[in-house]
Design a protein around this motif. Structure first.
Motif, PDB file in Angstrom:
ATOM      1  N   GLU A  92       4.260  22.615  39.594  1.00 11.71           N
ATOM      2  CA  GLU A  92       4.734  22.712  38.206  1.00 11.71           C
ATOM      3  C   GLU A  92       5.484  24.027  37.989  1.00 11.71           C
ATOM      4  N   LEU A  93       4.853  25.133  38.385  1.00 15.06           N
ATOM      5  CA  LEU A  93       5.481  26.434  38.193  1.00 15.06           C
ATOM      6  C   LEU A  93       6.691  26.592  39.112  1.00 15.06           C
ATOM      7  N   ARG A  94       6.615  26.020  40.293  1.00 10.59           N
ATOM      8  CA  ARG A  94       7.734  26.077  41.240  1.00 10.59           C
ATOM      9  C   ARG A  94       8.967  25.372  40.661  1.00 10.59           C
ATOM     10  N   CYS A  95       8.778  24.290  39.935  1.00  8.73           N
ATOM     11  CA  CYS A  95       9.900  23.590  39.301  1.00  8.73           C
ATOM     12  C   CYS A  95      10.607  24.496  38.291  1.00  8.73           C
ATOM     13  N   TYR A  96       9.848  25.215  37.495  1.00  6.82           N
ATOM     14  CA  TYR A  96      10.448  26.161  36.552  1.00  6.82           C
ATOM     15  C   TYR A  96      11.227  27.235  37.304  1.00  6.82           C
ATOM     16  N   TRP A  97      10.638  27.730  38.393  1.00  9.91           N
ATOM     17  CA  TRP A  97      11.264  28.772  39.204  1.00  9.91           C
ATOM     18  C   TRP A  97      12.583  28.280  39.805  1.00  9.91           C
ATOM     19  N   LEU A  98      12.556  27.091  40.394  1.00 10.40           N
ATOM     20  CA  LEU A  98      13.761  26.539  41.003  1.00 10.40           C
ATOM     21  C   LEU A  98      14.822  26.224  39.945  1.00 10.40           C
ATOM     22  N   ALA A  99      14.402  25.705  38.811  1.00  8.99           N
ATOM     23  CA  ALA A  99      15.347  25.435  37.727  1.00  8.99           C
ATOM     24  C   ALA A  99      16.005  26.731  37.264  1.00  8.99           C
ATOM     25  N   GLY A 100      15.244  27.794  37.227  1.00  7.91           N
ATOM     26  CA  GLY A 100      15.792  29.098  36.858  1.00  7.91           C
ATOM     27  C   GLY A 100      16.817  29.596  37.855  1.00  7.91           C
ATOM     28  N   LYS A 101      16.554  29.338  39.128  1.00  7.60           N
ATOM     29  CA  LYS A 101      17.511  29.738  40.156  1.00  7.60           C
ATOM     30  C   LYS A 101      18.818  28.956  40.012  1.00  7.60           C
ATOM     31  N   VAL A 102      18.700  27.663  39.761  1.00  6.33           N
ATOM     32  CA  VAL A 102      19.890  26.838  39.560  1.00  6.33           C
ATOM     33  C   VAL A 102      20.643  27.321  38.316  1.00  6.33           C
ATOM     34  N   TYR A 103      19.920  27.562  37.261  1.00  4.54           N
ATOM     35  CA  TYR A 103      20.527  28.027  36.016  1.00  4.54           C
ATOM     36  C   TYR A 103      21.308  29.319  36.241  1.00  4.54           C
ATOM     37  N   SER A 104      20.726  30.248  36.991  1.00  5.50           N
ATOM     38  CA  SER A 104      21.393  31.529  37.220  1.00  5.50           C
ATOM     39  C   SER A 104      22.685  31.370  38.023  1.00  5.50           C
ATOM     40  N   LEU A 105      22.772  30.306  38.811  1.00  7.46           N
ATOM     41  CA  LEU A 105      23.991  30.052  39.579  1.00  7.46           C
ATOM     42  C   LEU A 105      25.141  29.573  38.705  1.00  7.46           C
ATOM     43  N   VAL A 106      24.845  28.832  37.654  1.00  2.00           N
ATOM     44  CA  VAL A 106      25.913  28.191  36.870  1.00  2.00           C
ATOM     45  C   VAL A 106      26.006  28.661  35.424  1.00  2.00           C
ATOM     46  N   GLU A 107      25.135  29.543  34.989  1.00  6.13           N
ATOM     47  CA  GLU A 107      25.070  29.883  33.568  1.00  6.13           C
ATOM     48  C   GLU A 107      26.373  30.412  32.986  1.00  6.13           C
ATOM     49  N   GLU A 108      27.187  31.084  33.765  1.00  4.10           N
ATOM     50  CA  GLU A 108      28.421  31.656  33.229  1.00  4.10           C
ATOM     51  C   GLU A 108      29.650  30.783  33.482  1.00  4.10           C
ATOM     52  N   GLU A 109      29.446  29.633  34.062  1.00  3.38           N
ATOM     53  CA  GLU A 109      30.559  28.722  34.339  1.00  3.38           C
ATOM     54  C   GLU A 109      30.904  27.912  33.095  1.00  3.38           C
ATOM     55  N   ASP A 110      32.190  27.791  32.830  1.00  2.00           N
ATOM     56  CA  ASP A 110      32.631  27.008  31.676  1.00  2.00           C
ATOM     57  C   ASP A 110      32.259  25.539  31.808  1.00  2.00           C
ATOM     58  N   ASP A 111      32.229  25.048  33.030  1.00  2.00           N
ATOM     59  CA  ASP A 111      31.941  23.639  33.264  1.00  2.00           C
ATOM     60  C   ASP A 111      30.560  23.438  33.905  1.00  2.00           C
ATOM     61  N   ALA A 112      29.600  24.232  33.462  1.00  2.00           N
ATOM     62  CA  ALA A 112      28.248  24.186  34.026  1.00  2.00           C
ATOM     63  C   ALA A 112      27.629  22.794  33.947  1.00  2.00           C
ATOM     64  N   ASN A 113      27.789  22.124  32.821  1.00  2.00           N
ATOM     65  CA  ASN A 113      27.204  20.782  32.683  1.00  2.00           C
ATOM     66  C   ASN A 113      27.823  19.805  33.668  1.00  2.00           C
ATOM     67  N   ARG A 114      29.117  19.908  33.878  1.00  2.00           N
ATOM     68  CA  ARG A 114      29.798  19.038  34.840  1.00  2.00           C
ATOM     69  C   ARG A 114      29.279  19.303  36.253  1.00  2.00           C
ATOM     70  N   ILE A 115      29.108  20.571  36.578  1.00  2.00           N
ATOM     71  CA  ILE A 115      28.585  20.946  37.895  1.00  2.00           C
ATOM     72  C   ILE A 115      27.186  20.381  38.091  1.00  2.00           C
ATOM     73  N   LEU A 116      26.347  20.529  37.093  1.00  2.00           N
ATOM     74  CA  LEU A 116      24.974  20.021  37.185  1.00  2.00           C
ATOM     75  C   LEU A 116      24.950  18.501  37.254  1.00  2.00           C
ATOM     76  N   ASP A 117      25.838  17.855  36.512  1.00  2.00           N
ATOM     77  CA  ASP A 117      25.928  16.389  36.579  1.00  2.00           C
ATOM     78  C   ASP A 117      26.319  15.935  37.981  1.00  2.00           C
ATOM     79  N   MET A 118      27.266  16.641  38.600  1.00  2.00           N
ATOM     80  CA  MET A 118      27.684  16.298  39.954  1.00  2.00           C
ATOM     81  C   MET A 118      26.517  16.452  40.936  1.00  2.00           C
ATOM     82  N   ALA A 119      25.774  17.534  40.785  1.00  2.00           N
ATOM     83  CA  ALA A 119      24.618  17.754  41.659  1.00  2.00           C
ATOM     84  C   ALA A 119      23.567  16.669  41.443  1.00  2.00           C
TER      85      ALA A 119
END
Length: 105
Positions: free
Chosen positions: A60-87
């Motif tokens: 459970e806690l690992r999921c939050y941790w991994l989600a945070g890592k993913v978020y930090s990779l795309v948070e400043e991208e204008d098309d972050a939602n598109r990137i996440l949708d592709m993934a």
């Protein structure tokens, strides 16, 4: 909810101070403060220690941790939602296959 927010929620729900949590996982209080503010990342082993400390499932806690890592990779991208949708599409297509499209396990 981001990993650091989950940590703060857990700490506050257990009526603990940051220094108490830091001592429990054997790190400096200032370092823990930076983790809880999102300025510093933790290692997977520290996630495991925190899960044990709070008595919650590691996954459970690992999921939050991994989600945070993913978020930090795309948070400043204008098309972050598109990137996440592709993934997400890639995960749906290849995620349940023991051998992914690149021939790796």
């Amino acid at each position: 909810m981001l990993f650091q927010d989950k940590l703060k929620e857990l700490r506050e729900s257990h009526n603990l101070l940051q220094r108490q949590v830091a001592a429990a996982i054997d790190i400096d209080t200032a370092v823990y403060c930076k983790i809880e503010k999102g300025y510093r990342q933790v290692r997977e082993e520290q996630v495991r220690q925190l899960a044990l400390f709070y008595g919650i499932p590691f996954e459970e806690l690992r999921c939050y941790w991994l989600a945070g890592k993913v978020y930090s990779l795309v948070e400043e991208e204008d098309d972050a939602n598109r990137i996440l949708d592709m993934a997400a599409e890639e995960l749906e297509e290849y995620g349940n296959n023991p051998t992914n499209k690149y021939g790796k396990n």
